[in-house]
Enzyme design. Structure first.
Site, short mmCIF file in Angstrom:
data_model
loop_
_atom_site.label_atom_id
_atom_site.label_comp_id
_atom_site.label_asym_id
_atom_site.label_seq_id
_atom_site.Cartn_x
_atom_site.Cartn_y
_atom_site.Cartn_z
N ASP A 172 -3.68 -4.30 6.35
CA ASP A 172 -3.87 -2.92 5.93
C ASP A 172 -2.83 -2.04 6.58
OD1 ASP A 172 -5.97 -3.06 4.16
OD2 ASP A 172 -7.51 -2.56 5.62
N GLU A 225 0.81 -1.21 0.00
CA GLU A 225 0.00 0.00 0.00
C GLU A 225 0.85 1.27 0.00
OE1 GLU A 225 -3.01 -0.26 3.06
OE2 GLU A 225 -3.39 -2.35 2.56
N ASP A 258 -6.40 -10.69 1.18
CA ASP A 258 -5.83 -9.46 1.71
C ASP A 258 -6.23 -9.32 3.18
OD1 ASP A 258 -4.73 -7.04 2.18
OD2 ASP A 258 -5.72 -6.00 0.53
N SER A 299 5.62 -21.28 -3.54
CA SER A 299 5.01 -22.61 -3.58
C SER A 299 4.08 -22.87 -4.75
CB SER A 299 4.27 -22.94 -2.28
OG SER A 299 5.06 -22.66 -1.16
#
Length: 835
Positions: free
Chosen positions: A365, A192, A362, A290
């Site tokens: 933050d 971000e 996600d 992976s």
């Protein structure tokens, strides 16, 4: 030998420093006795340890503490120095034994962990669950007592070379290793701040409107042509929908006024902190670790389910993972797991097989905290300035004065960087914070599951973003995207830092049923190489695209009727593939098709057309085919033609990496994928067919075929100038496959030797395959260089330290023994411990 002999007379128990003491400044806690009763009586519980012909231990015990006591003991036998450095990497005490160069690593670790919270979580565990942590620690301590009694033979050479001694362990140490080295590395990344800087730079160079559109073409949110792990044909998810899986993050186009301004220094500090914590060369990226494929019975030659998993956690000496069998107290498994973890992350219990790839949910933050101009340690929240929480740690430094570290936190998480110019601080919030131990226990107990529903019950306890794979003896296969998905407010743009003033708070979390999953998909198989898990599921640091390395796997496993050997051999072609060739070679050959046969560009294109797109080497010096040299030259030339005039020079510089392997000072890269520039070029050259709308014409009105041909013209001219006119001489030097003596975050955990094989292979740290026959499950694996990391004081290596290197290089595998009879038939040693 004189130095090691003197260690025998050292007071080993003195100077043991546990993490709690470092955090609180109190005296060290008493060392765990490893099961020795305070009265001096010898405990009567027995643990049997049997090792097979590759040194893999199988532990047999009746209760949880005994089972994990044996587990910890065997890891300490094989990896005592690596355990010590993994613990120090996890609790931020590396500088104490290795000196000032590692202070930044300790700062990064301690700045994102709350030891007091970990202690509370451990205290809240049931006695049965706590026994896993304490038993593991007591087993390590039992081995330590043996080493103290005979350091001339049993003390690993690295302790002697670095002049310090191993210390006693506690259950808290085991927990902090998990948090500091695993969760902090694989599960706390965020782009971000990098996204904010990129957009800010593009707007500064091009204005708000054009700069915003260019940004959207470089960092898009959804590409409907991107391959997904949960097949699109199966409707996206068994229990999740696009909106729910997205966690409520609506990606509305932001205005400059909606986003905080950020100074370059704050960006650099954030990236430095994240780089030290993750060990990544590019800290703006997430670990891309992976691959896995699971095939249903109707898709295999034998009519049984097969799971293959290759966790790419880096290449180290010794390996990041080690093998283990646990038998008793509800466990009956054989598998592999990172050194120091009591949970076995990869393996089988004879009924099911499990594995994982890195998650794409996600769960993190970044928050931009508005600071009080008169006091930078106060932040605006709910209309008033609040004091940040503060913890002061003491970082002991070998050969230097200790450092005092002030760790600050807000309502959202720990401060990662300060922006004094703008009166802001940037904090990192993770949905797994406060649930670290529950996550690990759920992962451990998934090994007891007997079916898909029991497996999902444990999956629901995991808060960190990870993709779990499953197969069973009944012929079922499945995949689930794990992680606690926050409900974010509709006005929050998930790509950029949220406002920390209380207006962008998470509104609870999505139920686990909203997480994407698939069970027995209609296509008959599942495949992942860290691609998007389901349509609509987006993340701030992942440009999911049609250009994705998972297509190499799909190209191999989509064929039905593969037998076990063929399924294993998928690694041979996928991990040697030139990951750009699939997309651009057809473009190049098509663009050159109308040229005369004697045109050097046509000859170059014909050369590409006959290439198998594999990075193979016969002489060990250069790759056999000049195709990869030509593709790389074409990418460089075409990127310059397409992007250099649209991006500021420092931004364009970030798009000049092509994603190919290169040796570093620390060893080989752990996982290679197509570089971001490949996806951007693919979109630009695809035009209206691109899954990402091209509102800015990066081609400047030119036809895509003309741009492709112009790039080929430049590439051929460049290669002829560098190598001569004969294309057969356009050879790229081979990159060796080196096993690093540094661990995942760059901390040395072995001596100076770094074994290597001739050519880099983009494959798993571990590769294992389970064929789930109802009448008898079979598993084979390779975890190079070998099971053991022990180097004796005189420098001799343990017999099983390098014995899997040849298997790794030749794409072979060793049989894993799953039953008591099979273990006994391949028995190398046996001993009984008392605890």
């Amino acid at each position: 030998m004189a130095r090691s002999r003197s260690l025998k007379h050292t007071a080993w128990a003195t100077g043991a420093v546990l993490v709690g003491a470092l955090v609180s400044g109190t005296a060290p806690a008493p060392a765990d006795t490893g099961g020795q009763q305070a009265s001096g009586q010898t405990p009567s519980h027995a643990v049997v340890i049997k090792r097979d012909e590759h040194g893999v231990p199988h532990v047999y015990a009746d209760d949880t503490r005994g089972l994990f006591h044996g587990f910890g003991y065997t890891v300490a036998e094989d990896r005592l120095y690596q355990l010590e450095m993994a613990r120090r990497s996890g609790n931020g005490t590396v500088a104490e034994v290795l000196g000032p160069d590692f202070v930044p690593v300790d700062i990064a670790t301690r700045s994102n962990v709350d030891p007091a919270s970990i202690r509370r979580q451990l205290k809240a565990l049931s006695a049965e669950d706590r026994a896993m942590f304490d038993g593991y620690a007591s087993g390590i301590n039992a081995r330590l007592r043996e080493v103290r009694q005979d350091p001339e033979s049993l003390l690993p050479r690295e302790f002697v070379d670095n002049g310090f001694e191993p210390q006693a362990w506690s259950g808290e140490d085991v927990a902090l290793l998990w948090v500091g080295l695993i969760l902090n590395r694989f599960f706390s990344s965020s782009a971000e701040v990098a996204n904010l800087q990129l957009r800010q730079d593009l707007v500064a160079a091009n204005g708000e409107e054009l700069g915003g559109r260019i940004y959207d073409q470089l960092r898009w949110t959804e590409d409907p042509t991107a391959p997904t792990i949960v097949p699109r044909a199966d409707g996206g998810a068994e229990g999740g929908a696009d909106g729910g899986a997205d966690g409520g993050k609506g990606a509305t186009a932001p205005r400059a006024a909606d986003l905080p301004a950020i100074s370059p220094g704050a960006v650099d500090d954030f990236r430095t902190m994240q780089g030290a914590r993750t060990g990544l060369a590019d800290p703006d990226e997430r670990p891309t670790a992976s691959y896995a494929w699971a095939l249903a019975p109707e898709h295999t030659a034998e009519g049984v389910a097969v799971l293959h998993n290759g966790p790419q956690q880096g290449f180290y000496t010794p390996s990041f993972v080690s093998g283990i069998g646990l038998h008793g107290a509800g466990y009956d498994l054989t598998g592999y797991t990172p050194v120091g973890l009591p949970a076995v992350l990869f393996g089988t219990n004879g009924k099911i097989a499990w594995g994982s790839t890195v998650g794409s949910l996600d769960t993190n933050d970044v928050y931009a905290e508005q600071l009080d101009p008169d006091d930078p340690h106060r932040y605006l929240y709910d209309g008033r300035y609040r004091d940040m929480a503060k913890r002061t740690d003491l970082i002991r430094v070998k050969g230097a004065d200790p450092r005092h570290l002030d760790v600050y936190a807000t309502e959202h998480g720990f401060v990662q960087s300060w922006d004094e110019a703008n009166d802001r601080a940037y904090t990192l919030r993770t949905s797994w914070r406060g649930r670290e131990i529950e996550t690990l226990v759920g992962w451990a107990e998934a090994a007891k599951a007997q079916d898909w529903e029991q497996y999902l019950d444990q999956a629901s306890r995991v808060s960190a973003s990870i993709t779990w794979f499953y197969a069973d003896v009944e012929g079922n296969i499945g995949v689930a995207g794990l992680g606690r998905l926050p409900r974010r407010p509709a006005g929050q743009d998930f790509r950029f830092p949220a406002r920390g003033d209380g207006t962008m708070e998470w509104q609870g979390s999505e139920p686990f049923d909203a997480n994407p999953r698939a069970y027995n998909p209609t296509q008959g198989y599942l495949a992942s190489w860290n691609n998007q898990i389901a349509p609509g599921l987006r993340a701030d640091n992942a440009n999911f695209s049609q250009v994705d390395r998972v297509n190499e796997i799909h190209g191999e496993v989509a064929a039905a009727g593969l037998d076990g050997a063929q399924i294993w051999d998928v690694t041979r072609t996928t991990t040697r593939a030139d990951l750009n060739a699939r997309y651009f070679v057809p473009m190049i050959t098509a663009a050159a098709a109308g040229l005369p046969a004697d045109d050097p560009r046509r000859q170059a294109a014909d050369l590409l057309a006959g290439w198998d797109r594999q990075l193979t080497t016969t002489d060990g010096r250069t790759y056999d085919h000049p195709g990869t040299t030509l593709v790389r030259a074409w990418l460089t030339a075409t990127a310059r033609r397409v992007l250099a005039d649209d991006l500021p020079a420092h931004v364009f510089a970030r798009y000049q990496s092509l994603g190919y392997p290169a040796l570093t000072a620390q060893g080989s890269p752990g996982s290679i994928r197509p570089a971001p520039v490949s996806a951007v070029l693919w979109n630009a050259l695809s035009g209206d067919r691109s899954g990402v709308p091209q509102t800015v014409d990066f081609l400047d009105g030119a036809a895509p075929a003309d741009v492709v041909l112009a790039g080929l013209t430049d590439a051929v001219a460049d290669l002829r100038a560098r190598f001569g006119e004969d294309p057969d001489q356009w050879r790229t030097p081979v990159v060796a496959h080196r096993f690093s003596r540094f661990n995942a975050i760059g901390v040395p955990w072995a001596g100076s030797d770094q074994p290597q094989t001739p050519a880099y292979l983009n494959r798993g740290t571990l590769d294992f395959q389970v064929e789930l026959r109802p009448g008898g499950v079979e598993m084979c694996s390779v975890a190079a260089p070998g099971q053991s990391g022990f180097v004796a004081p005189d420098g001799d290596r343990a017999p099983h330290s390098l014995d899997q290197l040849a298997l790794f290089e030749d794409f072979g595998c060793k049989a894993d023994h799953l039953t008591p009879g099979a273990v006994d038939a391949h028995l190398e040693s046996e001993r009984t411990l008392r605890y």
